[in-house]
Design an enzyme around this catalytic site. Structure first.
Site, PDB file in Angstrom:
ATOM      1  CD  GLU A   1      34.399 109.544  -9.993  1.00  0.00           C
ATOM      2  OE1 GLU A   1      34.051 108.707  -9.138  1.00  0.00           O
ATOM      3  OE2 GLU A   1      34.095 110.753  -9.923  1.00  0.00           O
TER       4      GLU A   1
ATOM      5  CE  LYS B   1      36.500 109.600  -6.480  1.00  0.00           C
ATOM      6  NZ  LYS B   1      35.862 110.637  -5.629  1.00  0.00           N
TER       7      LYS B   1
END
Length: 285
Positions: A168, A203
């Site tokens: 992420e 993500k």
């Protein structure tokens, strides 16, 4: 996780973001004393969500847990076992310990010497995968490269434990050169995907250009792309997500929007079901 229809719920607020999450939920900092009491209250909040009739695997395919949540219990069961066995939802664990100070337009993850010990515990607690967040504030080539390098370095350590990492590198939605930062990020992600030893997940911030990450979805080393809400309202996040086909949600604040400690169970469950349905519909567009 590869083919399921639905989205990933992010219930992994950490020490820094917990007071804000509780306040949004209707519990003021004046109502608790110290960290232990704070984390007890947030576990009660998460438990209320996980035990809700609306929280189940037909629309939620995964859930990201905070370390203390993983080590706790829900209805007498270890949390990861509860969400998988009772709800059919795949458990992930947040493994980063916050952010370093900004440098070269990014915030890298703080050093975490005990990462491998936490990963070993994750395996014992029947965790499927992990999540780790760093932040990109501007389109700085050197900074973004360092950010992605660190993410994949951690990812390789995670893969060695048989866990699936969610990488992420969040692009700040307020960045004035967000579009340019995303272009640099995408190329760095592509380079690392070609070399990574096993499949990973991403993500990512909802991009400025619709379907911007579409061409990465077919990469054999990419299991899935999920999107963070990044400070957008649920309505805004859902609208943007629906324009990015093949990308599913992994919302935290947007998913919990409107939920309150003082609601009756009927009110809470009705509102939560509506929230889940709206995020689900945006994820399957």
């Amino acid at each position: 996780m590869k083919q399921g229809k639905g989205f990933i719920a992010a219930l992994d607020q950490s020490g820094g973001s917990t007071p804000k999450a509780l306040k949004t939920y209707g519990i003021d900092p004046s109502e608790y004393n110290g960290e232990d009491e704070m984390f007890r209250l947030v576990h009660e909040m998460r438990t209320r969500m996980m035990t809700s009739p609306a929280f189940k695997g037909d629309k939620i395919i995964g859930v990201i847990l905070f370390e203390r949540t993983m080590r706790g219990e829900v209805e007498g069961m270890p949390t990861a076992d509860y969400v998988w066995e009772k709800k059919g939802i795949v458990p992930f664990l947040k493994v980063d310990k916050g952010l370093q100070e900004e440098s070269n337009g990014v915030q890298l993850m703080k050093d975490f010497p005990q990462l491998d010990e936490l990963l070993e515990d994750g395996v014992k607690y029947h965790i499927f995968g992990t999540k780790m967040r760093s932040v990109i504030k501007s389109a700085n080539q050197e900074g973004i490269k360092a950010n992605v390098d660190q993410q994949f370095e951690w990812a390789e350590r995670i893969l060695k434990h048989g866990l699936v990492p969610i990488i992420e590198p969040e692009v700040d939605i307020k960045a004035v050169d967000k579009k340019e930062a995303e272009a640099i990020l995408k190329e760095e992600l592509r380079k690392h995907l070609d070399k990574v030893s096993a499949p990973v997940m991403f993500k990512l911030t909802l991009p400025t250009v619709d379907n911007f990450y579409q061409d990465l979805l077919s990469h054999p080393k990419l299991l899935r792309i999920v999107a963070l809400s990044g400070g957008y309202t649920r309505k805004e996040a859902n609208e943007k997500l629906a324009l990015n086909h093949g990308v599913i949600a992994s919302f935290s604040r947007a998913l919990c929007e409107g939920l309150n400690a003082h609601q009756s169970d009927d009110e809470f469950n009705k509102l939560f079901a509506e929230s889940i349905e709206s995020v689900y519909q945006a994820s399957i567009k």
